[in-house]
Design an enzyme around this catalytic site. Structure first.
Site, PDB file in Angstrom:
ATOM      1  N   HIS A 173       0.901  -1.213  -0.261  1.00  0.00           N
ATOM      2  CA  HIS A 173      -0.013   0.286   0.299  1.00  0.00           C
ATOM      3  C   HIS A 173       1.002   1.252   0.218  1.00  0.00           C
ATOM      4  O   HIS A 173       0.757   2.134   1.026  1.00  0.00           O
ATOM      5  CB  HIS A 173      -0.778   0.525   1.008  1.00  0.00           C
ATOM      6  CG  HIS A 173      -1.982   0.561   0.876  1.00  0.00           C
ATOM      7  ND1 HIS A 173      -3.733   0.027   1.335  1.00  0.00           N
ATOM      8  CD2 HIS A 173      -2.602   1.904   0.512  1.00  0.00           C
ATOM      9  CE1 HIS A 173      -4.086   1.729   1.457  1.00  0.00           C
ATOM     10  NE2 HIS A 173      -3.442   2.577   0.622  1.00  0.00           N
ATOM     11  N   GLU A 193      -3.883   0.289  -5.461  1.00  0.00           N
ATOM     12  CA  GLU A 193      -4.009   1.497  -6.241  1.00  0.00           C
ATOM     13  C   GLU A 193      -2.363   1.797  -6.703  1.00  0.00           C
ATOM     14  O   GLU A 193      -2.323   2.734  -6.905  1.00  0.00           O
ATOM     15  CB  GLU A 193      -4.759   2.398  -5.477  1.00  0.00           C
ATOM     16  CG  GLU A 193      -6.066   2.484  -4.878  1.00  0.00           C
ATOM     17  CD  GLU A 193      -6.761   3.621  -3.755  1.00  0.00           C
ATOM     18  OE1 GLU A 193      -6.163   4.630  -3.920  1.00  0.00           O
ATOM     19  OE2 GLU A 193      -7.831   3.746  -3.458  1.00  0.00           O
ATOM     20  N   ASN A 246     -11.833  -0.111  -5.587  1.00  0.00           N
ATOM     21  CA  ASN A 246     -12.073   1.114  -4.454  1.00  0.00           C
ATOM     22  C   ASN A 246     -12.485   1.900  -5.562  1.00  0.00           C
ATOM     23  O   ASN A 246     -11.943   2.128  -6.271  1.00  0.00           O
ATOM     24  CB  ASN A 246     -10.534   1.317  -3.977  1.00  0.00           C
ATOM     25  CG  ASN A 246      -9.707   0.347  -3.511  1.00  0.00           C
ATOM     26  OD1 ASN A 246     -10.248  -0.288  -2.628  1.00  0.00           O
ATOM     27  ND2 ASN A 246      -8.549   0.800  -3.233  1.00  0.00           N
ATOM     28  N   TYR A 285     -14.862   6.209  -5.407  1.00  0.00           N
ATOM     29  CA  TYR A 285     -14.973   7.452  -4.578  1.00  0.00           C
ATOM     30  C   TYR A 285     -15.830   8.333  -4.672  1.00  0.00           C
ATOM     31  O   TYR A 285     -17.007   8.925  -4.651  1.00  0.00           O
ATOM     32  CB  TYR A 285     -13.822   8.059  -3.918  1.00  0.00           C
ATOM     33  CG  TYR A 285     -13.298   7.112  -2.686  1.00  0.00           C
ATOM     34  CD1 TYR A 285     -13.704   6.945  -1.448  1.00  0.00           C
ATOM     35  CD2 TYR A 285     -11.812   5.949  -3.424  1.00  0.00           C
ATOM     36  CE1 TYR A 285     -12.698   6.755  -0.668  1.00  0.00           C
ATOM     37  CE2 TYR A 285     -11.159   5.221  -2.033  1.00  0.00           C
ATOM     38  CZ  TYR A 285     -11.480   5.593  -0.950  1.00  0.00           C
ATOM     39  OH  TYR A 285     -10.891   4.904  -0.184  1.00  0.00           O
ATOM     40  N   GLU A 326     -12.671  -0.835  -0.096  1.00  0.00           N
ATOM     41  CA  GLU A 326     -12.652   0.931  -0.252  1.00  0.00           C
ATOM     42  C   GLU A 326     -14.289   1.733  -0.771  1.00  0.00           C
ATOM     43  O   GLU A 326     -13.959   1.802  -2.006  1.00  0.00           O
ATOM     44  CB  GLU A 326     -11.234   1.293  -0.318  1.00  0.00           C
ATOM     45  CG  GLU A 326     -10.143   1.009  -0.418  1.00  0.00           C
ATOM     46  CD  GLU A 326      -8.929   2.452  -0.123  1.00  0.00           C
ATOM     47  OE1 GLU A 326      -8.997   3.080  -0.189  1.00  0.00           O
ATOM     48  OE2 GLU A 326      -7.440   1.521   0.163  1.00  0.00           O
TER      49      GLU A 326
END
Length: 446
Positions: A122, A167, A293, A295, A354
């Site tokens: 990460h 990511e 993930n 957002y 996420e």
């Protein structure tokens, strides 16, 4: 219309964190420096000069944090392992104290009835490897596979599923192209060999994990890309951005090939990084699940700057988080349907690894976070009702933490952290998530 209570039985509820963002203890028990230790020492690199040297002090306070997870009723906890805590120079001798910490963490999670979901990388590359080129150096991929073997030999008997990378798009673009994250390089599109070497590292490590009978995931930040208008120029710009942000990191793993990057001016061999056989190494191990993930969506227009093939534009009709990100919950459903339609049978089961938002607590209570989570989970339930195989949801984040270049200014946690005292205080969203998990289980069992 399906809602968040209609998620299937066996759906896994979780929360996520990352090592450099919460652990602290950067100089303890033999941990070597990472690129983030170096980058945060650079004047002006991080807002207000913040660092992750202490962060949430999770290294010492993990029992308290696991008690918070147990209070939520979590099925799983996603965390990352600090490579330089295990191998201080990224290769060579193992640091026994570093492995012992993760031993203790894993055992405590299992004792609490929580399944660990570790991420091997990460963004906190050992500084010693960065000194030799970091992800621009092909050797780093092979060091990563060796590191994966060390960690899974120690912990793999208790952990069935592992995430290789988190990511790679964000790490490549912010860390190597734009320089706003560690290691702070500004190479623009010539940063893309770092993307290829991360994917090569994933493929090599995936083979190591499968050889040990373990399941493999890769988590990327994916976004729904939409053109600003129906014009052909905006559509072409959106396609170019989709190739860079999404398909560059999913096509090789799921299809065994890179997308056409010619609109970016990138050669097929990605500046000499792609060697014969590399795509087989990346694709052949396969994914047992895709980590998503999510957002926000991204709106794209034709370029005004001749140096880029696209412009990123705002979505003004949407509300925005404290980070300035547009909130469009149905974009998650649309993205999932797009992945199914584009990849077909090549798409494995999906876990949302996420999803969450930062809230400005100086002006608002915790209701925007609850609304964000609720509406995105409703979108997820709708996608499942439309045929998507989605196995779980890990919200970002369990705790307020060191939010990279923003330091401690963006708060994503279900739990508030006073960084001066390390006091943890569950927010209203913590109680909401706890009650949702309990209600879902009661709904499915009833």
């Amino acid at each position: 219309m399906p809602d968040r209570y209609d998620l299937p039985a066996g759906f896994r509820w979780g929360a996520a964190t990352a090592a450099y963002q919460i652990e602290g203890a950067v100089d303890e028990d033999g941990r070597g420096p990472s690129v983030w230790d170096t980058f945060t020492a650079r004047p002006g690199a991080i807002r207000d000069g913040h660092t992750g040297a202490v962060a949430c002090d999770h290294y010492h306070r993990y029992p308290e944090d696991i008690a918070l997870m147990k209070g939520l009723g979590l099925d799983g906890y996603r965390f990352s392992i600090a490579w330089s805590r295990v191998l201080p120079t990224g290769s060579g001798p193992v640091n026994p104290a570093g492995l012992a910490f993760y031993d203790r963490l894993v055992d405590a999670l299992l004792e609490a009835g929580i399944t660990p979901l570790p991420t091997l990388f990460h963004w906190d590359l050992p500084q010693a490897l960065e000194d030799h080129g970091g992800w621009l150096n092909r050797d780093t991929a092979h060091h990563f596979a060796d590191y994966a073997a060390v960690v899974t030999d120690r912990l793999g008997d208790r952990i069935p599923t592992w995430i290789t990378l988190n990511e790679p798009f964000v790490h490549t673009v912010f860390g190597y192209a734009l320089g706003t994250h560690a290691p702070g390089r500004t190479l623009m599109f010539e940063a893309l060999p770092a993307a290829h070497h991360q994917l090569l590292a994933h493929g090599l490590a995936a083979s190591v994990l499968h050889d040990r009978g373990l399941e493999v995931m890769l988590s990327n930040n994916l976004t729904l890309v939409e053109p600003a208008t129906p014009s052909p120029d905006d559509a072409a710009a959106a396609a170019a951005y989709d190739a860079l942000h999404n398909r560059l990191f999913t096509d090789p793993v799921l299809l065994g090939r890179y997308p056409d990057l010619s609109a970016l001016g990138v050669p097929d061999d990605i500046y000499g990084a792609v060697h014969p056989g590399d795509l087989d190494l990346i694709h052949t191990p396969g994914l047992d699940a895709l980590g998503l993930n999510f957002y926000n969506p991204t709106r794209v227009a034709a370029p005004t700057d001749p140096g880029l093939p696209f412009d990123l534009v705002d979505i003004p009709e949407a509300p925005h988080t404290a980070f300035g990100w547009p909130v469009v919950p149905d974009a998650l459903r649309q993205l999932l349907l797009h992945l199914r339609d584009f990849y077909g049978k090549a798409l494995p089961p999906v876990t949302v690894t996420e999803n969450g938002c930062s809230v400005d607590e100086s002006t608002t209570p915790d209701h925007p976070r609850i609304d964000y989570l609720a509406t995105h989970l409703d979108a997820l339930a709708t996608a499942i009702a439309e045929g998507l195989d989605i196995r779980g949801y890990y919200t970002w984040s369990l705790l307020d933490n060191f939010e990279w270049a923003e330091g401690y200014h963006q708060r994503f946690g279900l739990v508030h952290v006073d960084f001066a005292t390390q006091k943890r205080t569950p927010r209203a969203s913590y109680a909401w998530y706890r009650d949702l998990i309990a209600a879902h289980r009661a709904h499915r069992s009833g």
